[in-house]
Design a protein around this motif. Structure first.
Motif, PDB file in Angstrom:
ATOM      1  N   THR A  86     -60.451  -3.363  17.026  1.00  7.49           N
ATOM      2  CA  THR A  86     -60.579  -4.767  16.262  1.00  7.49           C
ATOM      3  C   THR A  86     -60.219  -5.553  17.514  1.00  7.49           C
ATOM      4  O   THR A  86     -58.260  -5.737  17.014  1.00  7.49           O
ATOM      5  CB  THR A  86     -60.631  -4.877  14.989  1.00  7.49           C
ATOM      6  OG1 THR A  86     -61.437  -4.304  14.114  1.00  7.49           O
ATOM      7  CG2 THR A  86     -60.732  -6.435  14.657  1.00  7.49           C
ATOM      8  N   PRO A  87     -60.827  -6.558  17.759  1.00  8.14           N
ATOM      9  CA  PRO A  87     -59.800  -7.530  18.071  1.00  8.14           C
ATOM     10  C   PRO A  87     -58.128  -8.584  17.642  1.00  8.14           C
ATOM     11  O   PRO A  87     -58.883  -8.482  16.035  1.00  8.14           O
ATOM     12  CB  PRO A  87     -59.729  -8.330  19.391  1.00  8.14           C
ATOM     13  CG  PRO A  87     -61.558  -8.526  18.975  1.00  8.14           C
ATOM     14  CD  PRO A  87     -61.625  -6.638  18.157  1.00  8.14           C
ATOM     15  N   ASP A  88     -57.218  -8.880  17.941  1.00  6.62           N
ATOM     16  CA  ASP A  88     -56.405  -9.997  17.311  1.00  6.62           C
ATOM     17  C   ASP A  88     -56.396 -10.791  17.662  1.00  6.62           C
ATOM     18  O   ASP A  88     -56.701 -11.480  18.164  1.00  6.62           O
ATOM     19  CB  ASP A  88     -54.907  -9.204  17.354  1.00  6.62           C
ATOM     20  CG  ASP A  88     -54.307 -10.218  16.717  1.00  6.62           C
ATOM     21  OD1 ASP A  88     -55.038 -10.638  15.146  1.00  6.62           O
ATOM     22  OD2 ASP A  88     -52.624  -9.264  16.672  1.00  6.62           O
ATOM     23  N   ARG A  89     -57.020 -11.711  16.501  1.00  7.43           N
ATOM     24  CA  ARG A  89     -57.121 -12.860  16.705  1.00  7.43           C
ATOM     25  C   ARG A  89     -56.691 -14.138  15.924  1.00  7.43           C
ATOM     26  O   ARG A  89     -56.272 -15.432  16.237  1.00  7.43           O
ATOM     27  CB  ARG A  89     -58.908 -13.435  15.905  1.00  7.43           C
ATOM     28  CG  ARG A  89     -59.966 -12.542  16.577  1.00  7.43           C
ATOM     29  CD  ARG A  89     -61.618 -13.757  16.839  1.00  7.43           C
ATOM     30  NE  ARG A  89     -61.586 -13.556  15.263  1.00  7.43           N
ATOM     31  CZ  ARG A  89     -62.791 -13.932  14.741  1.00  7.43           C
ATOM     32  NH1 ARG A  89     -63.529 -14.023  15.886  1.00  7.43           N
ATOM     33  NH2 ARG A  89     -62.783 -14.260  13.452  1.00  7.43           N
ATOM     34  N   ALA A  90     -55.070 -14.164  15.281  1.00  6.33           N
ATOM     35  CA  ALA A  90     -54.494 -14.384  14.572  1.00  6.33           C
ATOM     36  C   ALA A  90     -53.703 -15.286  14.996  1.00  6.33           C
ATOM     37  O   ALA A  90     -53.150 -14.660  16.059  1.00  6.33           O
ATOM     38  CB  ALA A  90     -53.838 -14.028  13.503  1.00  6.33           C
ATOM     39  N   GLN A  91     -53.414 -16.442  15.507  1.00  3.04           N
ATOM     40  CA  GLN A  91     -52.405 -17.033  16.065  1.00  3.04           C
ATOM     41  C   GLN A  91     -51.384 -17.227  15.352  1.00  3.04           C
ATOM     42  O   GLN A  91     -50.365 -17.602  13.979  1.00  3.04           O
ATOM     43  CB  GLN A  91     -53.214 -18.510  15.603  1.00  3.04           C
ATOM     44  CG  GLN A  91     -54.058 -18.602  17.262  1.00  3.04           C
ATOM     45  CD  GLN A  91     -54.376 -18.531  18.473  1.00  3.04           C
ATOM     46  OE1 GLN A  91     -53.024 -18.452  18.557  1.00  3.04           O
ATOM     47  NE2 GLN A  91     -54.850 -17.628  18.618  1.00  3.04           N
ATOM     48  N   GLN A  92     -50.414 -16.489  15.394  1.00  3.02           N
ATOM     49  CA  GLN A  92     -48.827 -15.552  14.376  1.00  3.02           C
ATOM     50  C   GLN A  92     -47.503 -16.415  15.265  1.00  3.02           C
ATOM     51  O   GLN A  92     -47.312 -16.105  16.420  1.00  3.02           O
ATOM     52  CB  GLN A  92     -49.363 -14.852  14.135  1.00  3.02           C
ATOM     53  CG  GLN A  92     -47.244 -14.031  13.256  1.00  3.02           C
ATOM     54  CD  GLN A  92     -48.170 -14.140  11.692  1.00  3.02           C
ATOM     55  OE1 GLN A  92     -49.712 -14.594  11.424  1.00  3.02           O
ATOM     56  NE2 GLN A  92     -47.525 -13.775  11.067  1.00  3.02           N
ATOM     57  N   GLY A  93     -46.964 -17.248  14.892  1.00  2.17           N
ATOM     58  CA  GLY A  93     -45.636 -17.592  15.290  1.00  2.17           C
ATOM     59  C   GLY A  93     -44.499 -17.359  14.265  1.00  2.17           C
ATOM     60  O   GLY A  93     -43.982 -17.285  15.878  1.00  2.17           O
ATOM     61  N   SER A  94     -44.585 -16.663  13.993  1.00  2.00           N
ATOM     62  CA  SER A  94     -43.384 -16.297  13.350  1.00  2.00           C
ATOM     63  C   SER A  94     -43.665 -14.559  12.572  1.00  2.00           C
ATOM     64  O   SER A  94     -45.410 -14.157  12.744  1.00  2.00           O
ATOM     65  CB  SER A  94     -42.831 -17.293  12.356  1.00  2.00           C
ATOM     66  OG  SER A  94     -43.391 -17.024  11.582  1.00  2.00           O
ATOM     67  N   ASP A  95     -42.834 -14.050  11.898  1.00  6.73           N
ATOM     68  CA  ASP A  95     -42.466 -12.992  11.872  1.00  6.73           C
ATOM     69  C   ASP A  95     -43.733 -12.671  10.174  1.00  6.73           C
ATOM     70  O   ASP A  95     -43.855 -11.536   9.997  1.00  6.73           O
ATOM     71  CB  ASP A  95     -41.476 -12.318  11.251  1.00  6.73           C
ATOM     72  CG  ASP A  95     -41.028 -11.591  12.928  1.00  6.73           C
ATOM     73  OD1 ASP A  95     -41.047 -11.644  14.046  1.00  6.73           O
ATOM     74  OD2 ASP A  95     -39.825 -11.815  12.736  1.00  6.73           O
ATOM     75  N   LEU A  96     -43.327 -13.695   9.837  1.00  9.09           N
ATOM     76  CA  LEU A  96     -44.162 -14.753   8.052  1.00  9.09           C
ATOM     77  C   LEU A  96     -45.819 -15.101   8.487  1.00  9.09           C
ATOM     78  O   LEU A  96     -45.739 -15.666   9.255  1.00  9.09           O
ATOM     79  CB  LEU A  96     -43.348 -14.793   7.435  1.00  9.09           C
ATOM     80  CG  LEU A  96     -41.473 -13.784   7.044  1.00  9.09           C
ATOM     81  CD1 LEU A  96     -41.310 -15.261   6.080  1.00  9.09           C
ATOM     82  CD2 LEU A  96     -42.930 -12.752   6.503  1.00  9.09           C
ATOM     83  N   PRO A  97     -46.498 -14.973   7.886  1.00  7.97           N
ATOM     84  CA  PRO A  97     -47.702 -15.551   7.449  1.00  7.97           C
ATOM     85  C   PRO A  97     -47.446 -16.898   7.337  1.00  7.97           C
ATOM     86  O   PRO A  97     -46.987 -16.437   6.828  1.00  7.97           O
ATOM     87  CB  PRO A  97     -49.339 -14.009   7.429  1.00  7.97           C
ATOM     88  CG  PRO A  97     -47.750 -13.581   6.465  1.00  7.97           C
ATOM     89  CD  PRO A  97     -46.273 -13.692   7.171  1.00  7.97           C
ATOM     90  N   SER A  98     -48.425 -17.597   7.991  1.00  4.51           N
ATOM     91  CA  SER A  98     -48.052 -18.374   7.002  1.00  4.51           C
ATOM     92  C   SER A  98     -49.718 -19.244   7.191  1.00  4.51           C
ATOM     93  O   SER A  98     -50.654 -19.516   8.387  1.00  4.51           O
ATOM     94  CB  SER A  98     -47.054 -20.039   8.120  1.00  4.51           C
ATOM     95  OG  SER A  98     -47.798 -19.813   9.345  1.00  4.51           O
ATOM     96  N   ASP A  99     -49.532 -20.914   6.718  1.00  2.00           N
ATOM     97  CA  ASP A  99     -51.103 -21.013   5.990  1.00  2.00           C
ATOM     98  C   ASP A  99     -52.412 -20.616   6.442  1.00  2.00           C
ATOM     99  O   ASP A  99     -52.850 -19.635   5.590  1.00  2.00           O
ATOM    100  CB  ASP A  99     -51.056 -22.534   7.901  1.00  2.00           C
ATOM    101  CG  ASP A  99     -50.190 -23.280   8.498  1.00  2.00           C
ATOM    102  OD1 ASP A  99     -49.496 -23.329   6.795  1.00  2.00           O
ATOM    103  OD2 ASP A  99     -49.431 -23.459   9.404  1.00  2.00           O
ATOM    104  N   GLU A 100     -53.137 -20.495   7.750  1.00  2.78           N
ATOM    105  CA  GLU A 100     -54.787 -20.019   7.819  1.00  2.78           C
ATOM    106  C   GLU A 100     -53.881 -18.475   7.247  1.00  2.78           C
ATOM    107  O   GLU A 100     -55.078 -17.638   6.865  1.00  2.78           O
ATOM    108  CB  GLU A 100     -55.232 -20.373   8.742  1.00  2.78           C
ATOM    109  CG  GLU A 100     -57.082 -19.773   8.691  1.00  2.78           C
ATOM    110  CD  GLU A 100     -58.059 -20.225   7.735  1.00  2.78           C
ATOM    111  OE1 GLU A 100     -58.856 -19.866   7.185  1.00  2.78           O
ATOM    112  OE2 GLU A 100     -57.530 -21.067   7.431  1.00  2.78           O
ATOM    113  N   ASN A 101     -53.454 -17.639   8.455  1.00  2.00           N
ATOM    114  CA  ASN A 101     -53.484 -16.134   8.338  1.00  2.00           C
ATOM    115  C   ASN A 101     -52.435 -15.723   6.620  1.00  2.00           C
ATOM    116  O   ASN A 101     -53.157 -14.368   6.381  1.00  2.00           O
ATOM    117  CB  ASN A 101     -52.329 -16.327   9.027  1.00  2.00           C
ATOM    118  CG  ASN A 101     -52.630 -16.270  10.531  1.00  2.00           C
ATOM    119  OD1 ASN A 101     -53.809 -16.260  10.936  1.00  2.00           O
ATOM    120  ND2 ASN A 101     -51.699 -16.651  11.609  1.00  2.00           N
TER     121      ASN A 101
END
Length: 389
Positions: A86-101
């Motif tokens: 499954t392709p990874d579409r998450a926009q992850q800027g840090s090690d911890l999830p934030s906002d929509e993630n």
């Protein structure tokens, strides 16, 4: 097609697909996809990956064990492929999830919790339905109409060579005694004396038979003229007299009922059939058993619970040995296991040090708690019964 293998394949596939559905919700949520859709896709992929190879093997090769193994491997393989491809579409800027993630991860956890909740509710519902079916089956099989047939009709008992024309309960005491003497073999009458009057064990009957009536019936009622007669010389009339003197009317009627009237259940019907098809049952009885009478009967009674097993009389046999054995096992378990278990728990929790022996004991306790007791029962049966007999 091997139906048992098909059922096993379906069971394992369903189990893996359900667990895969919960994991897929979290995995796909972390990769930026809808967790609810991920749960559905995970279940479908796990189910298809398990059942398709199982059905192919059963159809082409008809190998049951291979089909079950293929269902497990196929279901696990399909889910692992789904999670990795499954392709990874998450926009992850840090090690911890934030906002929509972060929101998707929380929804994924909620989806897992919802699936677990409905699995729990479903298991409870299935357990209650199964218990209800079990109870209904017991009741349905325990009570119902039976076709009762008699060797001699109760109103046709022979007295002085002629049928009495009266029911058993309408006969006088002296008439009951005469019916015993005329219709029951003397050997059986002596057995009833030793069994019901003297209460002697069967292994002592041979020693008592040649003794005098006064010695055998010591402390019981007997005519003075029979005192010096050997017990094994009693004739039908004398034995019937002794029974009538020492047993109440109900016990004498029971002997006549069992040995002369001899009731026999020739057919039986369940409670549901008895309530809904009474006319059809009556018609069947009239054709197949014209001499039988329809009557209600409950197979669960005090006699059933307190009587011993008797293969010779299946209608009158009981479960006393099994019931007594179960109660003894429970009592012994409580007396031994309860103090030992509580003492071991207190010792391990409050006083035991952290060494290899206590860690081994703790590991075994965890294994005992995690494995169903029926497995240990089967192990004990195999080792202590089959292997050592």
């Amino acid at each position: 097609m091997d139906r048992l293998a098909l059922l096993g394949s379906f069971f394992f596939t369903l189990l893996i697909a359900t667990n895969g559905s919960m994991t897929s919700a979290s995995v796909l949520a972390r990769k930026g996809h809808n967790p609810r859709l991920g749960a559905v896709i995970g279940w479908l992929v796990g189910a298809a990956g398990g059942m398709i190879p199982a059905l192919l093997i059963l159809t082409l090769a008809d190998r049951g064990s291979l089909a079950v193994l293929a269902s497990v491997i196929g279901s696990l393989g399909a889910l692992i492929a789904l999670w990795h491809l499954t392709p990874d579409r998450a926009q992850q800027g840090s090690d911890l999830p934030s906002d929509e993630n972060l929101r998707r991860n929380i929804v994924g956890r909620h989806v897992r919790g919802t699936i677990m909740k409905w699995l729990f509710i479903g298991s409870i519902a299935i357990a209650l339905i199964t218990l209800g079916v079990l109870l209904w089956t017991i009741i349905n099989k325990s009570v119902g109409l039976v076709a009762m047939q008699y060797a001699v009709q109760p109103d046709e008992l022979v007295l002085n060579g002629e049928p009495t024309g009266r029911e058993l309960e309408d006969l006088a005491a002296d008439e009951l005694q005469a019916v015993l003497a005329e219709n029951v073999r003397v050997a059986l009458l002596r057995v009833y004396l030793l069994q019901n009057v003297v209460n002697a064990d069967q292994d002592k009957w041979a020693d008592l038979s040649p003794q005098l009536v006064s010695e055998v019936l010591q402390g019981k009622d007997y005519p003075a003229e029979l005192a010096d007669l050997a017990f094994n010389k009693l004739d039908e009339t004398q034995a019937a007299t002794l029974l009538a003197l020492n047993l109440d009317r109900g016990a004498v009627e029971d002997i006549i009922f069992d040995e002369v009237i001899q009731p026999e259940v020739v057919e039986g019907w369940s409670l549901w059939a008895s309530l809904t098809d009474r006319d059809a049952i009556a018609a069947i009885t009239a054709v197949d058993y014209p001499d039988a009478e329809l009557e209600w009967r409950s197979w669960v009674s005090w006699e059933f619970l307190s009587s011993p097993l008797d293969p010779r009389k299946p209608d009158d046999t009981g479960i006393r040995p099994g019931l007594k054995g179960s109660l003894l096992v429970i009592a012994f378990t409580i007396l031994v296991a309860f103090p030992v278990g509580v003492g071991a728990a207190i010792y391990l929790e409050e006083y035991a040090t952290d060494n290899w022996l206590n860690r081994v004991i703790q590991t075994n306790i965890n294994n005992l708690a995690g494995v169903p007791s029926i497995i240990y029962g089967m192990l004990g049966l195999a080792i202590f019964v089959r292997l050592l007999e």
